[in-house]
Design an enzyme around this catalytic site. Structure first.
Site, PDB file in Angstrom:
ATOM      1  N   THR A  28      29.136 -17.530  19.175  1.00  0.00           N
ATOM      2  CA  THR A  28      28.366 -17.795  17.955  1.00  0.00           C
ATOM      3  C   THR A  28      27.871 -16.474  17.374  1.00  0.00           C
ATOM      4  O   THR A  28      27.613 -15.532  18.125  1.00  0.00           O
ATOM      5  CB  THR A  28      27.176 -18.721  18.293  1.00  0.00           C
ATOM      6  OG1 THR A  28      27.704 -19.964  18.782  1.00  0.00           O
ATOM      7  CG2 THR A  28      26.297 -18.982  17.085  1.00  0.00           C
ATOM      8  N   GLY A  29      27.746 -16.435  16.071  1.00  0.00           N
ATOM      9  CA  GLY A  29      27.240 -15.233  15.402  1.00  0.00           C
ATOM     10  C   GLY A  29      28.313 -14.621  14.515  1.00  0.00           C
ATOM     11  O   GLY A  29      29.491 -14.991  14.564  1.00  0.00           O
ATOM     12  N   SER A  30      27.888 -13.641  13.723  1.00  0.00           N
ATOM     13  CA  SER A  30      28.780 -13.086  12.702  1.00  0.00           C
ATOM     14  C   SER A  30      29.916 -12.254  13.298  1.00  0.00           C
ATOM     15  O   SER A  30      31.007 -12.199  12.728  1.00  0.00           O
ATOM     16  CB  SER A  30      27.961 -12.236  11.728  1.00  0.00           C
ATOM     17  OG  SER A  30      27.360 -11.152  12.417  1.00  0.00           O
ATOM     18  N   THR A  31      29.701 -11.647  14.448  1.00  0.00           N
ATOM     19  CA  THR A  31      30.783 -10.838  15.040  1.00  0.00           C
ATOM     20  C   THR A  31      31.836 -11.738  15.673  1.00  0.00           C
ATOM     21  O   THR A  31      33.032 -11.603  15.405  1.00  0.00           O
ATOM     22  CB  THR A  31      30.212  -9.857  16.083  1.00  0.00           C
ATOM     23  OG1 THR A  31      29.090  -9.187  15.530  1.00  0.00           O
ATOM     24  CG2 THR A  31      31.265  -8.842  16.508  1.00  0.00           C
ATOM     25  N   GLY A  86      29.361 -12.601  20.856  1.00  0.00           N
ATOM     26  CA  GLY A  86      28.576 -11.450  20.432  1.00  0.00           C
ATOM     27  C   GLY A  86      27.373 -11.238  21.325  1.00  0.00           C
ATOM     28  O   GLY A  86      27.210 -11.902  22.354  1.00  0.00           O
ATOM     29  N   GLY A 101      21.004 -16.018  17.579  1.00  0.00           N
ATOM     30  CA  GLY A 101      21.394 -17.203  16.822  1.00  0.00           C
ATOM     31  C   GLY A 101      20.898 -18.489  17.451  1.00  0.00           C
ATOM     32  O   GLY A 101      21.304 -19.577  17.055  1.00  0.00           O
ATOM     33  N   GLU A 107      26.059 -20.996  24.941  1.00  0.00           N
ATOM     34  CA  GLU A 107      26.875 -19.782  25.076  1.00  0.00           C
ATOM     35  C   GLU A 107      26.947 -19.361  26.542  1.00  0.00           C
ATOM     36  O   GLU A 107      28.007 -19.017  27.045  1.00  0.00           O
ATOM     37  CB  GLU A 107      26.270 -18.631  24.255  1.00  0.00           C
ATOM     38  CG  GLU A 107      26.460 -18.739  22.759  1.00  0.00           C
ATOM     39  CD  GLU A 107      25.728 -17.642  22.013  1.00  0.00           C
ATOM     40  OE1 GLU A 107      24.676 -17.175  22.482  1.00  0.00           O
ATOM     41  OE2 GLU A 107      26.228 -17.245  20.937  1.00  0.00           O
TER      42      GLU A 107
HETATM   43  O1  DER Z   1      23.109 -15.738  19.412  1.00  0.00           O
HETATM   44  C1  DER Z   1      23.791 -14.846  19.954  1.00  0.00           C
HETATM   45  O2  DER Z   1      23.661 -14.492  21.127  1.00  0.00           O
HETATM   46  C2  DER Z   1      24.826 -14.169  19.106  1.00  0.00           C
HETATM   47  O3  DER Z   1      25.879 -13.746  19.877  1.00  0.00           O
HETATM   48  C3  DER Z   1      24.205 -13.123  18.358  1.00  0.00           C
HETATM   49  O4  DER Z   1      22.899 -12.964  18.348  1.00  0.00           O
HETATM   50  C4  DER Z   1      24.952 -11.954  17.855  1.00  0.00           C
HETATM   51  O5  DER Z   1      25.050 -12.203  16.486  1.00  0.00           O
HETATM   52  P1  DER Z   1      25.758 -11.212  15.475  1.00  0.00           P
HETATM   53  O6  DER Z   1      27.150 -11.022  15.990  1.00  0.00           O
HETATM   54  O7  DER Z   1      25.712 -11.955  14.171  1.00  0.00           O
HETATM   55  O8  DER Z   1      24.948  -9.957  15.496  1.00  0.00           O
END
Ligand code: DER
Length: 227
Positions: A28-31, A86, A101, A107
């Site tokens: 989850t997350g933008s990366t 991420g 997130g 996760e």
């Molecule tokens: O929630 C999480 O652990 C996500 O991996 C995260 O916080 C990283 O998010 P990003 O890739 O948008 O920085």
């Protein structure tokens, strides 16, 4: 945080690790989102087939469906070949802080179950020590008692408030999030044990000894770290 190019470089390089027929944990997350999209393109082009995804949140499930990646429900999965996810912080030992997130409970289930867990990040996430608040997913009714325990452990618990909703962030599991600043966490394993032992804590964002590799996207490539 880092640039989209850095995130994309790391994530797409990690997506290249996925082989046909594998079960992939979708972070989850933008990366991680860049990796999900890259996998979707590989499936669409026929470069990969037989891949099934395991989502780690409502958001990653939705993105996987939009990317037309066939999904398995977590409760029907016995093995996960690789998880790509991420992080909010990566230290020099490959220990992580996750939970930005608010998806870290599921996760962690997926990332820990994976035969290979690859973190994807930009350089802004890399630090010598874990020096960022640790998110805790807590049972709503337990948040005050958990806050007291966090304070005893030297943390400063702050209930995570939502931005486009009145009141607190509520996780996919219906729980609340306490962001707990312990300063620089010198002994992540010990703090992780204390937090895991705290009644009412559903999951904490310290991922100790779980990551196998980190792919850090730079301006001109990917810095690969193996743990
Ligand atoms: O929630 C999480 O652990 C996500 O991996 C995260 O916080 C990283 O998010 P990003 O890739 O948008 O920085």
């Amino acid at each position: 945080g880092g640039s989209d190019d850095q995130k994309r470089r790391a994530a797409e390089r990690a997506a290249d690790l996925v082989s046909a027929g594998e079960t992939v944990g979708l972070g989850t997350g933008s990366t991680a989102a860049f990796a999900v999209r890259a996998l979707g393109r590989k499936l669409e082009s026929g470069e990969l087939d037989g891949v099934r995804g395991v989502a780690t949140s409502f958001a990653s499930r939705q993105l996987a469906r939009d990317s037309e990646i066939p999904l398995l429900d977590l409760d029907e999965v016995e093995t996960i070949d690789i998880a790509i996810d991420g992080a909010d912080r990566v230290d020099s030992d490959g220990n992580l802080i996750k939970g930005g997130g608010a998806a870290h409970a599921r996760e962690k289930v997926v990332d820990a179950a994976a035969d290979r867990f690859v973190v994807v990040a930009d350089p802004s996430k890399v630090a010598e020590t874990l020096d960022r608040a640790v998110p805790l997913e807590v049972l709503p009714a337990a948040r005050t008692l958990v806050s007291g325990r966090v304070a005893d452990l030297g943390g400063d618990p702050v209930l995570r408030t939502a931005e486009r909703k009145d009141g607190p962030v509520v996780t996919d599991n219906g729980n609340l999030v306490l962001d707990c600043d312990f300063g620089a966490v010198e002994d992540p394993e010990s703090l992780a044990d204390d937090l895991s032992a705290t009644p009412g804590v559903v999951e904490h964002g310290l991922f100790v000894g779980l990551a196998d590799e980190a792919y850090v996207g730079t301006e001109d490539g990917v810095d690969v770290r193996t743990y």
